[in-house]
Design a protein around this motif. Structure first.
Motif, PDB file in Angstrom:
ATOM      1  N   LEU A 528       0.993  -1.058   0.095  1.00 50.12           N
ATOM      2  CA  LEU A 528      -0.023   0.105  -0.079  1.00 50.12           C
ATOM      3  C   LEU A 528       0.807   1.132   0.177  1.00 50.12           C
ATOM      4  O   LEU A 528       0.786   1.618  -0.821  1.00 50.12           O
ATOM      5  N   ALA A 529       1.463   1.522   0.711  1.00 47.91           N
ATOM      6  CA  ALA A 529       2.927   2.599   0.922  1.00 47.91           C
ATOM      7  C   ALA A 529       4.273   1.899   0.605  1.00 47.91           C
ATOM      8  O   ALA A 529       4.569   1.179   1.510  1.00 47.91           O
ATOM      9  N   ARG A 530       4.969   1.874  -0.800  1.00 50.34           N
ATOM     10  CA  ARG A 530       5.413   1.584  -1.145  1.00 50.34           C
ATOM     11  C   ARG A 530       6.758   2.623  -1.311  1.00 50.34           C
ATOM     12  O   ARG A 530       6.848   3.705  -1.139  1.00 50.34           O
ATOM     13  N   ILE A 531       7.820   1.851  -0.979  1.00 52.10           N
ATOM     14  CA  ILE A 531       9.022   2.645  -1.680  1.00 52.10           C
ATOM     15  C   ILE A 531       9.521   2.348  -2.723  1.00 52.10           C
ATOM     16  O   ILE A 531       9.729   1.243  -3.318  1.00 52.10           O
ATOM     17  N   ILE A 532       9.885   3.453  -3.321  1.00 55.63           N
ATOM     18  CA  ILE A 532      10.167   3.116  -4.735  1.00 55.63           C
ATOM     19  C   ILE A 532      12.290   3.883  -5.014  1.00 55.63           C
ATOM     20  O   ILE A 532      12.069   4.664  -3.805  1.00 55.63           O
ATOM     21  N   ASP A 533      12.701   3.030  -5.708  1.00 55.80           N
ATOM     22  CA  ASP A 533      13.777   4.342  -5.492  1.00 55.80           C
ATOM     23  C   ASP A 533      13.993   4.838  -6.716  1.00 55.80           C
ATOM     24  O   ASP A 533      13.309   5.226  -7.244  1.00 55.80           O
ATOM     25  N   LEU A 534      15.424   5.806  -7.540  1.00 55.62           N
ATOM     26  CA  LEU A 534      15.346   6.859  -7.745  1.00 55.62           C
ATOM     27  C   LEU A 534      14.867   6.141  -9.632  1.00 55.62           C
ATOM     28  O   LEU A 534      14.937   6.943 -10.653  1.00 55.62           O
ATOM     29  N   ASN A 535      14.063   5.248 -10.375  1.00 62.33           N
ATOM     30  CA  ASN A 535      14.110   4.995 -10.722  1.00 62.33           C
ATOM     31  C   ASN A 535      12.787   4.061 -11.118  1.00 62.33           C
ATOM     32  O   ASN A 535      11.997   3.618 -12.271  1.00 62.33           O
ATOM     33  N   LEU A 536      11.911   4.735 -10.050  1.00 53.25           N
ATOM     34  CA  LEU A 536      10.742   4.774  -9.517  1.00 53.25           C
ATOM     35  C   LEU A 536      10.746   2.779  -9.810  1.00 53.25           C
ATOM     36  O   LEU A 536       9.413   3.275 -10.227  1.00 53.25           O
ATOM     37  N   ARG A 537      11.057   2.178  -9.615  1.00 50.72           N
ATOM     38  CA  ARG A 537      11.259   1.084  -8.950  1.00 50.72           C
ATOM     39  C   ARG A 537      10.836   0.880  -7.420  1.00 50.72           C
ATOM     40  O   ARG A 537      11.168   0.929  -6.703  1.00 50.72           O
ATOM     41  N   PRO A 538       9.322  -0.508  -7.237  1.00 47.99           N
ATOM     42  CA  PRO A 538       9.443  -0.436  -6.038  1.00 47.99           C
ATOM     43  C   PRO A 538      10.865  -1.184  -5.572  1.00 47.99           C
ATOM     44  O   PRO A 538      11.260  -1.905  -5.782  1.00 47.99           O
ATOM     45  N   VAL A 539      11.304  -1.166  -3.808  1.00 53.25           N
ATOM     46  CA  VAL A 539      11.758  -0.921  -3.071  1.00 53.25           C
ATOM     47  C   VAL A 539      11.789  -2.142  -2.101  1.00 53.25           C
ATOM     48  O   VAL A 539      11.302  -1.497  -1.268  1.00 53.25           O
ATOM     49  N   THR A 540      12.121  -2.672  -1.815  1.00 51.34           N
ATOM     50  CA  THR A 540      12.460  -4.501  -1.001  1.00 51.34           C
ATOM     51  C   THR A 540      13.694  -4.234   0.599  1.00 51.34           C
ATOM     52  O   THR A 540      14.314  -4.124   0.071  1.00 51.34           O
ATOM     53  N   LEU A 541      13.588  -3.407   1.734  1.00 52.22           N
ATOM     54  CA  LEU A 541      13.968  -3.006   2.639  1.00 52.22           C
ATOM     55  C   LEU A 541      15.212  -3.989   2.754  1.00 52.22           C
ATOM     56  O   LEU A 541      14.625  -5.085   3.181  1.00 52.22           O
ATOM     57  N   PRO A 542      16.224  -4.246   3.142  1.00 49.37           N
ATOM     58  CA  PRO A 542      17.568  -4.849   3.529  1.00 49.37           C
ATOM     59  C   PRO A 542      16.845  -4.782   4.548  1.00 49.37           C
ATOM     60  O   PRO A 542      16.344  -4.027   5.576  1.00 49.37           O
ATOM     61  N   LYS A 543      17.407  -6.385   4.936  1.00 47.65           N
ATOM     62  CA  LYS A 543      17.192  -6.460   6.920  1.00 47.65           C
ATOM     63  C   LYS A 543      17.944  -5.515   7.679  1.00 47.65           C
ATOM     64  O   LYS A 543      17.298  -6.368   9.130  1.00 47.65           O
ATOM     65  N   MET A 593      14.548   4.831   6.398  1.00 42.77           N
ATOM     66  CA  MET A 593      13.466   3.442   6.424  1.00 42.77           C
ATOM     67  C   MET A 593      14.767   2.889   7.122  1.00 42.77           C
ATOM     68  O   MET A 593      15.020   2.394   6.278  1.00 42.77           O
ATOM     69  N   MET A 594      13.687   1.643   7.109  1.00 43.57           N
ATOM     70  CA  MET A 594      14.038   0.530   7.379  1.00 43.57           C
ATOM     71  C   MET A 594      13.385  -1.070   7.885  1.00 43.57           C
ATOM     72  O   MET A 594      11.978  -0.629   8.221  1.00 43.57           O
ATOM     73  N   ASP A 595      13.776  -2.283   8.025  1.00 39.15           N
ATOM     74  CA  ASP A 595      12.588  -2.984   8.335  1.00 39.15           C
ATOM     75  C   ASP A 595      12.217  -2.691   9.706  1.00 39.15           C
ATOM     76  O   ASP A 595      12.695  -2.245  10.448  1.00 39.15           O
ATOM     77  N   ALA A 596      10.545  -3.597   9.591  1.00 38.57           N
ATOM     78  CA  ALA A 596      10.394  -3.202  11.083  1.00 38.57           C
ATOM     79  C   ALA A 596      10.521  -4.011  12.141  1.00 38.57           C
ATOM     80  O   ALA A 596      10.760  -3.556  13.422  1.00 38.57           O
ATOM     81  N   ASP A 597      11.076  -5.007  11.868  1.00 34.52           N
ATOM     82  CA  ASP A 597      11.530  -6.227  12.794  1.00 34.52           C
ATOM     83  C   ASP A 597      12.935  -5.632  13.114  1.00 34.52           C
ATOM     84  O   ASP A 597      13.709  -5.622  14.382  1.00 34.52           O
ATOM     85  N   ALA A 598      14.059  -4.942  12.524  1.00 35.38           N
ATOM     86  CA  ALA A 598      15.312  -4.607  12.762  1.00 35.38           C
ATOM     87  C   ALA A 598      15.438  -3.535  13.004  1.00 35.38           C
ATOM     88  O   ALA A 598      15.466  -2.612  14.250  1.00 35.38           O
ATOM     89  N   LEU A 599      14.130  -2.391  12.870  1.00 39.93           N
ATOM     90  CA  LEU A 599      13.433  -0.958  14.055  1.00 39.93           C
ATOM     91  C   LEU A 599      13.056  -1.958  15.644  1.00 39.93           C
ATOM     92  O   LEU A 599      13.816  -0.730  16.622  1.00 39.93           O
ATOM     93  N   SER A 600      12.422  -2.868  14.883  1.00 45.97           N
ATOM     94  CA  SER A 600      11.941  -2.810  16.541  1.00 45.97           C
ATOM     95  C   SER A 600      13.437  -3.360  17.809  1.00 45.97           C
ATOM     96  O   SER A 600      13.113  -3.680  18.721  1.00 45.97           O
ATOM     97  N   SER A 601      14.415  -3.638  16.887  1.00 52.44           N
ATOM     98  CA  SER A 601      15.152  -5.038  17.870  1.00 52.44           C
ATOM     99  C   SER A 601      16.253  -3.549  18.136  1.00 52.44           C
ATOM    100  O   SER A 601      16.758  -3.155  19.155  1.00 52.44           O
ATOM    101  N   ALA A 602      16.132  -2.579  17.093  1.00 58.81           N
ATOM    102  CA  ALA A 602      17.089  -1.391  17.251  1.00 58.81           C
ATOM    103  C   ALA A 602      16.027  -0.054  18.836  1.00 58.81           C
ATOM    104  O   ALA A 602      17.072   0.346  19.187  1.00 58.81           O
ATOM    105  N   MET A 603      15.214  -0.679  18.280  1.00 58.56           N
ATOM    106  CA  MET A 603      14.542   0.187  20.148  1.00 58.56           C
ATOM    107  C   MET A 603      14.391  -0.608  20.749  1.00 58.56           C
ATOM    108  O   MET A 603      14.074  -0.275  21.904  1.00 58.56           O
ATOM    109  N   ARG A 604      15.021  -2.351  21.085  1.00 59.51           N
ATOM    110  CA  ARG A 604      14.546  -2.813  21.762  1.00 59.51           C
ATOM    111  C   ARG A 604      13.204  -2.850  22.732  1.00 59.51           C
ATOM    112  O   ARG A 604      13.866  -2.688  24.115  1.00 59.51           O
ATOM    113  N   GLU A 605      12.581  -2.871  21.580  1.00 54.48           N
ATOM    114  CA  GLU A 605      11.202  -3.560  22.088  1.00 54.48           C
ATOM    115  C   GLU A 605      10.165  -4.353  21.010  1.00 54.48           C
ATOM    116  O   GLU A 605      10.670  -4.688  20.396  1.00 54.48           O
TER     117      GLU A 605
END
Length: 789
Positions: A528-543, A593-605
């Protein structure tokens, strides 16, 4: 009156059409500069006066709950002049006869002491009774959008409880000039309200009596903002402080500054382009116009006039034209500048306007135009005046005739005689042909750079609202919620799909460059809320690692693989060092932006959310809105279709209006260029054309020679004009790029076509004028010469 002055008046009367056309070119350049610079100065001075008169704060901070006694410690921070605390909370509103849920930013009003900072400008009504539980003031934009006034009522969900409120006044605040609701890009006056409520009532609703959730500071003149922020953070951190920030990061001020910066950049980009084009075109036109007076210069010298007197006479001629253009441009620029100032002042809802008429701006615009005109005339006058009288009184020597092709390849075998003569005239005057073509190309180019903003904004809409953010709506929460909240949203009426997001404020740093941004945690393969690169292609966030906006990467000076430091400004306030894993395209703001699980780990929550994007069935929107209005934890709802509508309205006001004015001025300049070129070409070749008429050529054949040349040069100039326009558009796009908004360089084919159409239309009109002049040629008068042997 001296004889030369009488000649000057006769020349101005005889050449009135060309005089006006040249003056129009000068006026266009002058008006462009005055419009942009004048309106920017006026709005900037209005902003400064508004901030000063109503004590807009310098530093802001939000906290979960801090005891009121901390205000004494805050006030003792070195550099702090005034400190003021508030209760500040978001809440959903239920507005009568309005389908969609609205959001209110509730702010407490001090009791009997009254506000010290961010004071209100009352539009209507009165201040609330400090003891009242229902009286409020709302921002004037919201009141106007709903037709509210003193006595109007609406409801709000305050801390999970519905409260009926009555409006006793409407106001403006320097803190909310650009009032943007949670999840929105642009202001939505019907769906976002600023509500000022007595401190006793609001603090009681949120269990904050004797405490505060927001603090504003006014600093001494020479205070260090960074030092004050660091000390304030240390005081508030034990109470859930989310990191203080300066005025430059305050949402309203940042957006207002961005809009004024765009206007300033337009004033630093388009007007210089217009003035440089005007300098060249006036120079070219006047050089040819004065050169036509060659024989009269010789006659004047033969009668005893010195070089200085003759040069002064022609410079007077040029000065009169330039003054006419400067006066017209000054009046037009002042009127347009006042119009734009009032238009933008009404949009920003300033309580008053300060109009700036800086004499230096008028002197600069007039001085550049006058210098261009005099320089153009000087070159021509100098070239003619230095010729001896006997030589000057004779027509210039004809161009040397050369064969470029053998006779068997002669153009006469495939085209008419008039066409051959036209080609011959062009090739025998290469410098004049090149300069004329370049002038026509510049006319096309300035039209393109004036029109291209329409194309870039449409591209921004397509990419942002249809390619990247494809959700129908987004709900926001004042506090982070558990991941299970997603299932509650999914089960709301009409919801088809939903995706969670976790937004955390951070400071990101590389070397000595630092920015405060939002770090968003996305689910893998968010659709729904997609992240796109400089060539306007969808991006999968790295882990692991961060994906950052391309603009943020350029600000920090980092590439993929570089390490950046981030300070988490929520939770445990940890600092991390992470690699940049991707650069992505984002036209609004700068963020990470970052992967949601990686952010949770960084926030320790545990996995958490504070925003959920969703799509829904429009046929069930009423049921959905009713369910959201009754949800106690939701603090805001953003709707994509309304965000798009508001963006178009805002862009139409701030960009399209300015672009339309510039395009109109560019069209005036383009017409002046084409018309002058056609009239001067006729004057230069009047004798040749009259000779052809005497030799038996018909009016149509004679006219064809001249108009074919005009048509050919106009068409040849278009491709070069497209290139010039694209280059100028790139310059302007680069200048308009800011941290809050930027665009791609997109120039549609229709823009090239429209610019060329305007220039060709000007050429067609000029052809009609030339036709009437050719048909009215007095053959005997034109063929007369003085003292010809």
């Amino acid at each position: 009156m001296r004889a030369l002055d009488r000649k000057l008046l006769r020349d101005l009367k005889r050449l009135w059409a060309q005089v006006l056309a040249i003056a129009a070119v000068i006026a266009g350049g002058v008006a462009t500069l005055l419009l942009a610079v004048g309106s920017h100065h006026s709005l900037d001075e209005t902003k400064a006066a508004y901030y000063e008169r109503y004590d807009f704060a310098d530093v802001f901070a939000h906290v979960r709950r801090a005891p009121e006694f901390l205000i004494a410690d805050i006030a003792r921070i070195p550099g702090v002049a005034v400190a003021e605390t508030h209760v500040m909370e978001l809440a959903l509103l239920d507005v009568p006869n309005f389908r969609e849920p609205a959001t209110g930013q509730f702010i407490s009003l001090p009791g009997r002491t009254g506000q010290i900072l961010n004071r209100l400008f009352m539009r209507q009504g009165r201040m609330p009774d400090p003891e009242s539980d229902e009286e409020v003031i709302v921002n004037d934009d919201f009141a106007v959008a709903h037709g509210f006034g003193p006595g109007s009522r609406f409801s709000a969900i305050l801390n999970g409880r519905r409260r009926d409120l009555v409006i006793v006044g409407t106001a403006l605040s320097p803190e909310f000039i650009f009032a943007v609701g949670p999840g929105d890009i642009m202001p939505d006056n019907s769906r976002f309200a600023v509500v000022w409520m007595p401190e006793k009532a609001l603090a009681g609703a949120y269990n904050l009596r004797g405490a505060f959730s927001s603090v504003s500071l006014k600093l001494l003149r020479n205070a260090s903002e960074q030092d004050v922020i660091q000390r304030l953070d240390r005081i508030l951190e034990p109470y859930g402080g989310s990191a203080a920030y300066g005025r430059k990061d305050q949402t309203s001020h940042a957006w207002l500054n961005h809009e004024l910066d765009m206007l300033d950049n337009m004033s630093r980009t388009l007007p210089p382009i217009f003035l440089l084009v005007t300098v060249f075109l006036v120079n070219l036109t006047l050089t040819r116009l004065v050169a036509l007076e060659r024989e009269q210069v010789g006659l004047l010298k033969a009668l005893g006039y010195g070089n200085g007197s003759i040069a002064a006479h022609y410079l007077k001629f040029v000065v009169v034209i330039a003054l006419l253009g400067i006066v017209i441009g000054s009046v037009l620029g002042t009127v347009l500048g006042a119009y734009v100032t009032k238009l933008l002042g009404a949009f920003f809802r300033f309580p008053f306007l300060v109009f700036s008429h800086d004499p230096s701006t008028y002197l600069m615009a007039g001085g550049l135009s006058m210098a261009a005109a005099i320089f153009g005339a000087y070159r021509a006058v100098h070239a003619v005046v230095k010729v001896p009288p006997a030589v000057a009184m004779q027509p210039p020597a004809p161009a040397r005739f050369r064969h470029f092709l053998p006779d068997r390849f002669s153009l006469r075998r495939i085209v008419s005689q008039s066409t051959v003569m036209m080609f011959r005239n062009i090739t025998h005057h290469p410098l004049r042909t090149v300069l004329t073509t370049f002038g026509l190309s510049l006319a096309t180019g300035i039209l393109i750079v004036s029109l291209f903003t329409r194309d870039t904004m449409e591209n921004l809409v397509d990419v942002t609202f249809f390619l990247a953010d494809r959700q129908n709506g987004s709900v926001s929460f004042a506090e982070r919620r558990s991941a299970a909240t997603l299932f509650q949203i999914v089960h709301l009426p009409g919801v088809l799909a939903a995706e969670p997001r976790r937004d955390v404020p951070i400071r990101i740093r590389h070397g000595s460059v630092e920015r405060r941004v939002i770090l968003s945690g996305y689910q893998p393969n968010a659709d729904l809320a997609r992240i796109i690169d400089l060539n306007l292609r969808p991006v999968t966030l790295p882990k692991s690692g961060l994906a950052i906006s391309d603009m943020l990467a350029r600000i920090l000076g980092v590439q993929i693989g570089d390490m950046v430091e981030i300070d988490l400004l929520e939770g445990q306030h940890r600092s991390l060092t992470l690699p940049v894993a991707a650069r992505v395209e984002d036209y609004f703001g700068i963020r990470a932006m970052m992967d949601a699980d990686a952010l949770s780990s960084a926030m320790r929550e545990a996995p958490a959310v504070n925003r959920i994007d969703f799509s829904f069935d429009p046929n069930k929107s009423d049921d959905l809105y009713a369910a959201i209005k009754s949800a106690p934890t939701v603090s805001g709802l953003a709707l994509q279709r309304l965000s798009l509508r508001n963006f178009r309205e805002t862009v139409a006001l701030l960009v399209t209006t300015m672009g339309g004015i510039y395009a109109g001025l560019a069209a005036v300049i383009a017409f002046g260029v084409v018309y002058n070129n056609a009239r001067i070409s006729l004057s230069e070749r009047a004798r040749d054309l009259a000779s052809l008429r005497v030799l038996g050529f018909t009016q149509g054949e004679v006219l064809r020679i001249l108009l074919l040349e005009l048509a050919l040069l106009t068409l040849i100039a278009q491709p070069a004009g497209w290139g010039i326009g694209y280059g100028l558009a790139w310059v302007m796009k680069t200048r308009l790029a800011g941290e809050l908004m930027r665009v791609r360089l997109v120039v549609e084919h229709s823009t090239y076509a429209l610019a060329s159409f305007i220039v060709i239309l000007a050429a067609a009109f000029s052809a009609l004028v030339v036709r009437s002049r050719v048909n009215a040629l007095d053959l005997i008068a034109v063929l007369k010469t003085r003292d010809r042997a």
